[in-house]
Design a protein around this motif. Structure first.
Motif, PDB file in Angstrom:
ATOM      1  N   SER A 104       0.791  -1.056  -0.178  1.00  0.00           N
ATOM      2  CA  SER A 104      -0.162   0.056  -0.085  1.00  0.00           C
ATOM      3  C   SER A 104       1.028   1.217  -0.160  1.00  0.00           C
ATOM      4  O   SER A 104       1.936   1.327   0.735  1.00  0.00           O
ATOM      5  N   SER A 105       0.364   2.207  -0.639  1.00  0.00           N
ATOM      6  CA  SER A 105       1.267   3.355  -0.899  1.00  0.00           C
ATOM      7  C   SER A 105       0.305   4.824  -0.795  1.00  0.00           C
ATOM      8  O   SER A 105      -0.905   4.749  -1.108  1.00  0.00           O
ATOM      9  N   THR A 106       0.880   5.640  -0.142  1.00  0.00           N
ATOM     10  CA  THR A 106       0.010   6.980  -0.339  1.00  0.00           C
ATOM     11  C   THR A 106       0.448   7.555  -1.653  1.00  0.00           C
ATOM     12  O   THR A 106       1.384   7.344  -2.233  1.00  0.00           O
ATOM     13  N   PHE A 107      -0.431   8.553  -2.277  1.00  0.00           N
ATOM     14  CA  PHE A 107      -0.027   9.170  -3.499  1.00  0.00           C
ATOM     15  C   PHE A 107      -0.532  10.816  -3.352  1.00  0.00           C
ATOM     16  O   PHE A 107      -1.638  10.938  -2.544  1.00  0.00           O
ATOM     17  N   GLU A 108       0.094  11.561  -4.000  1.00  0.00           N
ATOM     18  CA  GLU A 108      -0.209  12.922  -4.146  1.00  0.00           C
ATOM     19  C   GLU A 108      -0.031  13.528  -5.635  1.00  0.00           C
ATOM     20  O   GLU A 108       1.041  13.215  -6.112  1.00  0.00           O
ATOM     21  N   TYR A 109      -0.907  13.856  -6.356  1.00  0.00           N
ATOM     22  CA  TYR A 109      -1.051  14.462  -7.508  1.00  0.00           C
ATOM     23  C   TYR A 109      -1.288  16.035  -7.546  1.00  0.00           C
ATOM     24  O   TYR A 109      -2.247  16.130  -6.889  1.00  0.00           O
ATOM     25  N   MET A 110      -0.532  16.777  -8.318  1.00  0.00           N
ATOM     26  CA  MET A 110      -1.274  18.104  -8.696  1.00  0.00           C
ATOM     27  C   MET A 110      -1.492  18.043 -10.091  1.00  0.00           C
ATOM     28  O   MET A 110      -0.608  17.570 -11.032  1.00  0.00           O
ATOM     29  N   ILE A 111      -2.700  18.518 -10.347  1.00  0.00           N
ATOM     30  CA  ILE A 111      -3.322  18.389 -11.644  1.00  0.00           C
ATOM     31  C   ILE A 111      -3.715  19.800 -12.163  1.00  0.00           C
ATOM     32  O   ILE A 111      -4.239  20.733 -11.503  1.00  0.00           O
ATOM     33  N   ASN A 115       4.449   7.725  -0.995  1.00  0.00           N
ATOM     34  CA  ASN A 115       5.465   6.779  -0.147  1.00  0.00           C
ATOM     35  C   ASN A 115       4.901   5.542   0.264  1.00  0.00           C
ATOM     36  O   ASN A 115       3.505   5.397   0.291  1.00  0.00           O
ATOM     37  N   VAL A 116       5.649   4.673   0.297  1.00  0.00           N
ATOM     38  CA  VAL A 116       5.194   3.175   0.680  1.00  0.00           C
ATOM     39  C   VAL A 116       4.779   3.147   2.040  1.00  0.00           C
ATOM     40  O   VAL A 116       5.616   3.607   2.813  1.00  0.00           O
ATOM     41  N   ILE A 117       3.778   2.537   2.243  1.00  0.00           N
ATOM     42  CA  ILE A 117       3.494   2.663   3.845  1.00  0.00           C
ATOM     43  C   ILE A 117       3.155   1.230   4.445  1.00  0.00           C
ATOM     44  O   ILE A 117       3.408   1.197   5.567  1.00  0.00           O
ATOM     45  N   SER A 118       3.264   0.226   3.495  1.00  0.00           N
ATOM     46  CA  SER A 118       3.341  -1.079   3.662  1.00  0.00           C
ATOM     47  C   SER A 118       3.716  -1.961   2.427  1.00  0.00           C
ATOM     48  O   SER A 118       3.128  -1.741   1.551  1.00  0.00           O
ATOM     49  N   LYS A 119       4.446  -3.062   2.784  1.00  0.00           N
ATOM     50  CA  LYS A 119       4.876  -3.873   1.572  1.00  0.00           C
ATOM     51  C   LYS A 119       5.039  -5.254   2.128  1.00  0.00           C
ATOM     52  O   LYS A 119       5.717  -5.553   3.101  1.00  0.00           O
TER      53      LYS A 119
END
Length: 317
Positions: free
Chosen positions: A284-291, A306-310
């Motif tokens: 699982s990872s967080t994501f952030e995009y600017m559009i 960032n990867v929060i669990s793998k």
């Protein structure tokens, strides 16, 4: 002070937050040397008078616009930076506060007010504006309204509200139609994006070049769209079978039409496989995009996460 620079096509978004301290004007000058067209978004309760004035002067000399976005507060030295904008934007849900200058003991200072008044006059504002800005004592605050701004000749543009308030004494908020439409559009874009990453490589590579702006802030580095595509294709070749799913309830989208951009955050759960190498992984990872939403189709102009669990890489079954 925290300073984040995000390209939005031809426009740059400069986000300033936190306490304004001595030396921040020099930091601002250093970080924005190569920025030619920008909106400075502000969230701060203030800090150093001299640093705030220095940053405001830099904003004006570079021709930047300023913005206090929805639900943000910009007070004291921060409000002086906002005044420096060649165009000043304010959300109806924002708060911009002014008060007289004070010394290290919290007492009003004539020298500080003289410096403040000279700065305000240098910006071309009226004596009425000087009096308005310095009328509150250091222990109180004058909160700017559109009506008071007009009365004291402080030019500003109200951005589109993200909510409407009912006539009841308790506010009952509901998103405006246009804001909902835009947020929904970006939300669908993000959902479709991860569905695309779950598709075969041939389909992804045919669409990928249309997703990014010409310059992208990619995990902390400003790179060209070709560099982003190369990174993505390498990842796809390493893991040709992929399944990405945005975690339910995690996606949030914030848009501001005045800067022509939206920010999307959330969590994505993923599984990847490589039959040729006989391995699989997931996590699982967080994501952030600017559009960016100016001049046509939506384009990604910043990406991070960032990867929060793998899960440990394992052999395919």
């Amino acid at each position: 002070m925290e300073l984040h620079i995000r390209p939005l096509g031809e426009l740059t978004l400069i986000e300033l937050s936190g306490d304004i301290e001595k030396g921040d004007a020099d930091l601002f000058a250093e970080r924005t040397t190569k920025v030619s067209k920008a909106v400075v978004a502000l969230r701060s309760d203030g800090g150093s008078l001299i640093a705030g004035i220095g940053m405001g002067e830099l904003v004006r000399s570079k021709g930047f616009a300023t913005l206090v976005p929805a639900n943000a507060r910009c007070a004291s030295a921060c409000a002086l930076v906002w005044l420096g904008g060649t165009r000043r934007y304010m959300s109806p849900e924002a708060r911009i506060g002014f008060h007289a200058a004070y010394d290290g003991n919290g007492n009003e200072t004539g020298i500080g007010n003289a410096i403040l008044g000279a700065y305000v006059n240098k910006l071309g504002l009226s004596y009425s504006a000087v009096i308005y800005i310095t009328q509150a004592s250091p222990t109180s605050m004058t909160w700017l309204t559109a009506e008071e701004a007009k009365k004291n000749e402080i030019d500003l543009t109200l951005t589109e509200p993200t909510s409407t308030t009912s006539s009841n004494s308790e506010s009952e908020s509901a998103p405006s139609a246009s804001a909902v439409t835009l947020r929904d559009k970006v939300g669908e874009f993000i959902t479709t994006l991860f569905a695309l990453w779950s598709s075969p490589n041939e389909k992804v590579t045919s669409i990928l070049p249309r997703l990014y702006g010409s310059r992208v802030l990619f995990y902390g580095r400003e790179v060209s769209d070709n560099e982003v595509l190369t990174d993505k294709i390498n990842s796809m070749n390493r893991w040709p079978q992929r399944l990405y799913k945005v975690r339910q309830g995690s996606l949030t989208v914030q848009c501001d039409a005045s800067i022509g951009g939206c920010k999307a955050n959330g969590i994505v759960d993923w599984v990847v496989r490589s039959p040729a190498r006989n391995v699989q992984g997931g996590g699982s990872s967080t994501f952030e995009y600017m559009i960016a939403m100016r001049d046509g189709p939506l384009r990604i102009v910043a990406e991070s996460g960032n990867v929060i669990s793998k899960l440990p890489t394992s052999t395919l079954r």
